[in-house]
Design a protein around this motif. Structure first.
Motif, mmCIF file in Angstrom:
data_model
loop_
_atom_site.group_PDB
_atom_site.id
_atom_site.type_symbol
_atom_site.label_atom_id
_atom_site.label_comp_id
_atom_site.label_asym_id
_atom_site.label_seq_id
_atom_site.Cartn_x
_atom_site.Cartn_y
_atom_site.Cartn_z
ATOM 1 N N UNK A 157 54.921 31.922 41.929
ATOM 2 C CA UNK A 157 56.253 32.462 41.696
ATOM 3 C C UNK A 157 57.027 31.510 40.785
ATOM 4 N N UNK A 158 57.364 31.975 39.611
ATOM 5 C CA UNK A 158 58.116 31.154 38.668
ATOM 6 C C UNK A 158 57.285 30.158 37.887
ATOM 7 N N UNK A 159 55.961 30.232 37.996
ATOM 8 C CA UNK A 159 55.092 29.308 37.272
ATOM 9 C C UNK A 159 55.057 29.666 35.791
ATOM 10 N N UNK A 160 55.173 28.670 34.915
ATOM 11 C CA UNK A 160 55.126 28.960 33.482
ATOM 12 C C UNK A 160 53.802 29.614 33.049
ATOM 13 N N UNK A 161 52.713 29.305 33.725
ATOM 14 C CA UNK A 161 51.425 29.871 33.311
ATOM 15 C C UNK A 161 51.068 31.152 34.064
ATOM 16 N N UNK A 162 51.993 31.669 34.895
ATOM 17 C CA UNK A 162 51.667 32.869 35.678
ATOM 18 C C UNK A 162 51.454 34.087 34.789
ATOM 19 N N UNK A 163 52.179 34.189 33.689
ATOM 20 C CA UNK A 163 51.980 35.322 32.783
ATOM 21 C C UNK A 163 50.582 35.279 32.188
ATOM 22 N N UNK A 164 50.139 34.093 31.800
ATOM 23 C CA UNK A 164 48.781 33.962 31.258
ATOM 24 C C UNK A 164 47.747 34.271 32.326
ATOM 25 N N UNK A 165 47.983 33.809 33.553
ATOM 26 C CA UNK A 165 47.071 34.105 34.661
ATOM 27 C C UNK A 165 46.953 35.607 34.856
ATOM 28 N N UNK A 167 47.823 38.151 32.692
ATOM 29 C CA UNK A 167 47.352 38.904 31.526
ATOM 30 C C UNK A 167 45.917 38.562 31.147
ATOM 31 N N UNK A 168 45.576 37.304 31.135
ATOM 32 C CA UNK A 168 44.247 36.923 30.653
ATOM 33 C C UNK A 168 43.222 36.801 31.767
ATOM 34 N N UNK A 169 43.670 36.463 32.940
ATOM 35 C CA UNK A 169 42.741 36.301 34.048
ATOM 36 C C UNK A 169 42.590 37.560 34.876
ATOM 37 N N UNK A 170 43.643 37.919 35.592
ATOM 38 C CA UNK A 170 43.588 39.042 36.530
ATOM 39 C C UNK A 170 43.383 40.369 35.801
ATOM 40 N N UNK A 171 44.148 40.596 34.742
ATOM 41 C CA UNK A 171 44.035 41.859 34.015
ATOM 42 C C UNK A 171 42.634 42.045 33.450
ATOM 43 N N UNK A 172 42.078 41.003 32.831
ATOM 44 C CA UNK A 172 40.729 41.110 32.263
ATOM 45 C C UNK A 172 39.682 41.334 33.352
ATOM 46 N N UNK A 173 39.801 40.635 34.463
ATOM 47 C CA UNK A 173 38.853 40.802 35.558
ATOM 48 C C UNK A 173 38.900 42.229 36.103
ATOM 49 N N UNK A 174 40.110 42.707 36.402
ATOM 50 C CA UNK A 174 40.236 44.054 36.948
ATOM 51 C C UNK A 174 39.749 45.106 35.957
ATOM 52 N N UNK A 175 40.099 44.956 34.684
ATOM 53 C CA UNK A 175 39.667 45.925 33.668
ATOM 54 C C UNK A 175 38.147 45.936 33.527
ATOM 55 N N UNK A 176 37.524 44.775 33.649
ATOM 56 C CA UNK A 176 36.059 44.688 33.552
ATOM 57 C C UNK A 176 35.389 45.530 34.636
ATOM 58 N N UNK A 177 35.882 45.418 35.870
ATOM 59 C CA UNK A 177 35.280 46.124 36.992
ATOM 60 C C UNK A 177 35.860 47.532 37.202
ATOM 61 N N UNK A 178 37.097 47.726 36.787
ATOM 62 C CA UNK A 178 37.764 49.023 36.944
ATOM 63 C C UNK A 178 38.388 49.369 35.583
ATOM 64 N N UNK A 179 37.626 50.032 34.721
ATOM 65 C CA UNK A 179 38.121 50.310 33.342
ATOM 66 C C UNK A 179 39.445 51.070 33.305
ATOM 67 N N UNK A 180 39.796 51.782 34.363
ATOM 68 C CA UNK A 180 41.072 52.508 34.401
ATOM 69 C C UNK A 180 42.278 51.576 34.388
#
Length: 187
Positions: A157-165, A167-180
């Motif tokens: 919460x409020x971490x400067x790198x949370x947006x990168x986490x 967008x680049x981490x969680x979003x990519x992981x979820x999109x890889x396994x769940x293309x929707x």
């Protein structure tokens, strides 16, 4: 008693490891001293001037500071944690809930139940353990039209790198396994 400390990606949050189980299951996130009244440990930590947030995980206490410097806060926080565990007092008051995961109702369309179950499983098995290493937590809030909504707590919460986490981490992981899944947003 020896308490280890670890930095987190959020410079305003330090992770304290007392070498004991803090929360048997789930976590608890406190953003004010008023919220902390259900926890003797959180109340003790908010008594330290400069503490603005406290989160308990399985084996850690994440503390978020305001404008104060860590070199001034850290000894008082270590002392408060040590005193608490040496006293034998509970982390949470007897009638307090052990898990604080409900920040509102989950939302998604009835037809997306299978997809949401897959998203939740990925969050539980792959994302949350990694985020807990950094003193935070991410929980599912909802899914609508290709966007997953997540709640970020603790060091996240409020971490400067949370947006990168997200967008680049969680979003990519979820999109890889769940293309929707096209987007991930913090709520």
């Amino acid at each position: 008693m020896f308490i280890q400390t670890e930095t987190t990606p959020n410079p305003a949050t330090l992770k304290f490891l007392p070498g004991k189980v803090v929360m048997e299951s789930g976590n608890a996130d406190f953003r004010s001293a008023d919220d902390a009244i259900v926890s003797p440990l959180a109340t003790r930590l908010f008594a330290v001037p400069g503490v603005e947030g406290v989160m308990f995980g399985y084996d850690f206490v994440a503390v978020t500071k305001g404008d104060a410097e860590w070199q001034h806060l850290k000894p008082a926080i270590l002392g408060a944690i040590m005193e608490h565990f040496m006293s034998g007092a509970p982390v949470m008051a007897g009638n307090a809930p052990q898990v604080e995961d409900d920040d509102g109702e989950e939302f998604f369309d009835d037809g997306d139940e299978t997809l949401v179950a897959t998203i939740k499983e990925l969050l539980e098995t792959r994302v949350r353990p990694a985020v807990a290493q950094d003193g935070g937590d991410i929980t599912f809030r909802g899914y609508r039209e290709g966007t997953v909504f997540l709640n970020m707590r603790g060091a996240c919460s409020g971490c400067p790198s949370s947006t990168a986490t997200l967008k680049h981490g969680v979003q990519n992981l979820l999109h890889h396994f769940v293309p929707e899944v096209e987007h991930v947003e913090a709520v």
